[in-house]
Design a protein around this motif. Structure first.
Motif, PDB file in Angstrom:
ATOM      1  N   ARG A 169       0.928  -1.237   0.063  1.00  0.00           N
ATOM      2  CA  ARG A 169      -0.066  -0.014   0.018  1.00  0.00           C
ATOM      3  C   ARG A 169       0.823   1.203   0.071  1.00  0.00           C
ATOM      4  N   PRO A 170       0.747   2.167  -1.213  1.00  0.00           N
ATOM      5  CA  PRO A 170       1.553   3.379  -1.011  1.00  0.00           C
ATOM      6  C   PRO A 170       1.461   4.360  -0.003  1.00  0.00           C
ATOM      7  N   THR A 171       0.167   4.066   0.968  1.00  0.00           N
ATOM      8  CA  THR A 171       0.285   4.790   2.124  1.00  0.00           C
ATOM      9  C   THR A 171       1.291   4.450   3.465  1.00  0.00           C
ATOM     10  N   LEU A 172       1.869   3.324   3.209  1.00  0.00           N
ATOM     11  CA  LEU A 172       3.011   2.925   4.199  1.00  0.00           C
ATOM     12  C   LEU A 172       4.260   3.350   3.557  1.00  0.00           C
ATOM     13  N   TRP A 173       4.393   3.865   2.564  1.00  0.00           N
ATOM     14  CA  TRP A 173       5.646   4.277   2.030  1.00  0.00           C
ATOM     15  C   TRP A 173       6.331   5.342   2.965  1.00  0.00           C
ATOM     16  N   PRO A 174       7.607   5.412   2.932  1.00  0.00           N
ATOM     17  CA  PRO A 174       8.031   6.452   3.736  1.00  0.00           C
ATOM     18  C   PRO A 174       8.051   8.039   2.811  1.00  0.00           C
ATOM     19  N   SER A 175       7.865   9.071   3.776  1.00  0.00           N
ATOM     20  CA  SER A 175       7.346  10.153   3.237  1.00  0.00           C
ATOM     21  C   SER A 175       8.850  10.861   2.930  1.00  0.00           C
ATOM     22  N   ARG A 176       9.754  10.363   3.813  1.00  0.00           N
ATOM     23  CA  ARG A 176      11.185  10.990   3.595  1.00  0.00           C
ATOM     24  C   ARG A 176      11.794  10.464   2.415  1.00  0.00           C
ATOM     25  N   ARG A 177      12.262  11.013   1.540  1.00  0.00           N
ATOM     26  CA  ARG A 177      12.808  10.448   0.331  1.00  0.00           C
ATOM     27  C   ARG A 177      14.450  10.311   0.274  1.00  0.00           C
ATOM     28  N   GLY A 178      15.046   9.456  -0.285  1.00  0.00           N
ATOM     29  CA  GLY A 178      16.428   9.489  -0.480  1.00  0.00           C
ATOM     30  C   GLY A 178      17.284   9.043   0.621  1.00  0.00           C
ATOM     31  N   ARG A 179      16.933   8.235   1.677  1.00  0.00           N
ATOM     32  CA  ARG A 179      17.642   7.911   2.823  1.00  0.00           C
ATOM     33  C   ARG A 179      17.085   6.475   3.311  1.00  0.00           C
ATOM     34  N   TRP A 180      17.746   5.686   4.003  1.00  0.00           N
ATOM     35  CA  TRP A 180      17.461   4.381   4.323  1.00  0.00           C
ATOM     36  C   TRP A 180      16.851   4.642   5.695  1.00  0.00           C
ATOM     37  N   GLN A 181      15.676   3.919   6.136  1.00  0.00           N
ATOM     38  CA  GLN A 181      15.193   4.322   7.374  1.00  0.00           C
ATOM     39  C   GLN A 181      14.281   2.854   7.867  1.00  0.00           C
ATOM     40  N   PRO A 182      14.044   2.584   9.031  1.00  0.00           N
ATOM     41  CA  PRO A 182      13.442   1.560   9.676  1.00  0.00           C
ATOM     42  C   PRO A 182      12.004   1.357   8.926  1.00  0.00           C
ATOM     43  N   ALA A 183      11.767   0.164   8.482  1.00  0.00           N
ATOM     44  CA  ALA A 183      10.469   0.070   7.833  1.00  0.00           C
ATOM     45  C   ALA A 183       9.473   0.168   8.847  1.00  0.00           C
ATOM     46  N   PRO A 184       8.152   0.169   8.357  1.00  0.00           N
ATOM     47  CA  PRO A 184       6.858   0.474   9.168  1.00  0.00           C
ATOM     48  C   PRO A 184       6.844  -0.980  10.036  1.00  0.00           C
ATOM     49  N   ARG A 185       6.111  -0.630  11.131  1.00  0.00           N
ATOM     50  CA  ARG A 185       6.039  -1.917  11.957  1.00  0.00           C
ATOM     51  C   ARG A 185       5.175  -3.192  11.316  1.00  0.00           C
ATOM     52  N   ALA A 186       4.459  -2.624  10.419  1.00  0.00           N
ATOM     53  CA  ALA A 186       3.818  -3.800   9.752  1.00  0.00           C
ATOM     54  C   ALA A 186       4.606  -4.811   8.762  1.00  0.00           C
ATOM     55  N   ALA A 187       5.892  -4.025   8.462  1.00  0.00           N
ATOM     56  CA  ALA A 187       6.730  -4.804   7.584  1.00  0.00           C
ATOM     57  C   ALA A 187       7.705  -5.612   8.276  1.00  0.00           C
ATOM     58  N   ARG A 188       7.983  -4.935   9.587  1.00  0.00           N
ATOM     59  CA  ARG A 188       9.044  -5.455  10.482  1.00  0.00           C
ATOM     60  C   ARG A 188       8.896  -6.612  10.999  1.00  0.00           C
ATOM     61  N   ARG A 189       7.174  -6.851  11.246  1.00  0.00           N
ATOM     62  CA  ARG A 189       6.605  -7.908  11.663  1.00  0.00           C
ATOM     63  C   ARG A 189       6.686  -9.215  10.981  1.00  0.00           C
ATOM     64  N   ARG A 190       7.129  -9.059   9.724  1.00  0.00           N
ATOM     65  CA  ARG A 190       7.075 -10.208   8.839  1.00  0.00           C
ATOM     66  C   ARG A 190       8.792 -10.830   9.003  1.00  0.00           C
ATOM     67  N   ALA A 191       9.508 -10.271   9.577  1.00  0.00           N
ATOM     68  CA  ALA A 191      10.813 -10.531   9.885  1.00  0.00           C
ATOM     69  C   ALA A 191      10.868 -11.154  11.189  1.00  0.00           C
ATOM     70  N   THR A 192      11.414 -12.475  11.451  1.00  0.00           N
ATOM     71  CA  THR A 192      11.495 -12.830  12.738  1.00  0.00           C
ATOM     72  C   THR A 192      12.985 -13.103  13.190  1.00  0.00           C
ATOM     73  N   GLY A 193      13.367 -13.141  14.255  1.00  0.00           N
ATOM     74  CA  GLY A 193      14.725 -13.244  14.690  1.00  0.00           C
ATOM     75  C   GLY A 193      15.316 -11.671  14.789  1.00  0.00           C
ATOM     76  N   ARG A 194      16.619 -11.969  14.588  1.00  0.00           N
ATOM     77  CA  ARG A 194      17.447 -10.661  14.672  1.00  0.00           C
ATOM     78  C   ARG A 194      18.008 -10.232  13.294  1.00  0.00           C
ATOM     79  N   LEU A 195      16.932  -9.863  12.527  1.00  0.00           N
ATOM     80  CA  LEU A 195      16.916  -9.472  11.177  1.00  0.00           C
ATOM     81  C   LEU A 195      16.442  -7.759  11.093  1.00  0.00           C
ATOM     82  N   ARG A 196      17.209  -7.050  10.438  1.00  0.00           N
ATOM     83  CA  ARG A 196      17.005  -5.814  10.344  1.00  0.00           C
ATOM     84  C   ARG A 196      16.497  -5.429   9.188  1.00  0.00           C
ATOM     85  N   VAL A 197      15.173  -4.687   9.289  1.00  0.00           N
ATOM     86  CA  VAL A 197      14.361  -4.237   7.853  1.00  0.00           C
ATOM     87  C   VAL A 197      14.389  -2.978   7.596  1.00  0.00           C
TER      88      VAL A 197
END
Length: 199
Positions: free
Chosen positions: A87-115
């Motif tokens: 959903r484009p509503t979850l896309w980061p509003s700040r452009r051009g830099r890496w940032q932590p993914a929204p919680r909905a996306a981070r929940r898909r990664a289990t363990g010590r993974l960085r999203v």
């Protein structure tokens, strides 16, 4: 006729050593028998610590095993995060830099993974995040969420080594370039969003 001494270990005479009725001795008719070989030393595992200690925990800190996730786990986490960011509503509003993914996306990664996630305007680029000095480069995968982007690999001298497009629906494993860098470039006409999962 004088007897000649046999040089050991050529032949061993039979115990009887007597001549047969036809006048030939048993030494003339029997095949030579080789002397028994010296016994070979048995092979032992003593002193071969890598074999003896296989599977045991090492007492040396620099030899301890690192439990890194597999590429399959990283790819599955990247696909799950990309699905969550559909959903484009979850896309980061700040452009051009890496940032932590929204919680909905981070929940898909289990363990010590960085999203992390990045949104790029057309004709813009971003370099890979600088690894922390206290840890070496680990595993890393990229997954295109939307738009069009290319991954550029450069050497230590700044020259481009390779350029490969991130295909929609495919996860790309990012390999190390030694002293070089990776750059993500938006090569399309709309905003490009890429999710990155690292360990």
């Amino acid at each position: 006729m004088p007897q000649q001494a046999l040089s050991a270990p050529t032949v061993v005479p039979s115990p009887s050593g007597a001549s047969r009725g036809n006048g030939t001795s048993t030494l003339d008719r029997e095949a030579p028998v080789a002397a028994p070989a010296a016994p070979r030393p048995t092979v032992t595992l003593e002193g071969i610590g890598d074999v003896v200690d296989a599977g045991r925990r090492s007492g040396y800190a620099h030899l301890r095993g690192l439990r890194l996730p597999t590429i399959g786990r990283l790819a599955a986490a990247a696909r799950g995060a990309a699905d969550a960011l559909d959903r484009p509503t979850l896309w980061p509003s700040r452009r051009g830099r890496w940032q932590p993914a929204p919680r909905a996306a981070r929940r898909r990664a289990t363990g010590r993974l960085r999203v992390t996630v990045v949104a790029l305007e057309p004709n813009s680029f971003v370099s890979e995040p600088t690894p922390r000095p206290d840890r070496s480069r680990g595993l890393e995968v990229l997954h295109l969420v939307g738009g069009r982007a290319h991954l550029i690999s450069s050497g230590a001298d700044g020259r481009m080594r390779s350029a490969s497009e991130l295909a929609p629906g495919r996860t790309r494993v990012v390999g190390g370039t030694g002293a070089g860098r990776h750059y993500l470039v938006n090569t399309g006409d709309e905003v490009a969003v890429v999710v990155r999962v690292s360990a």
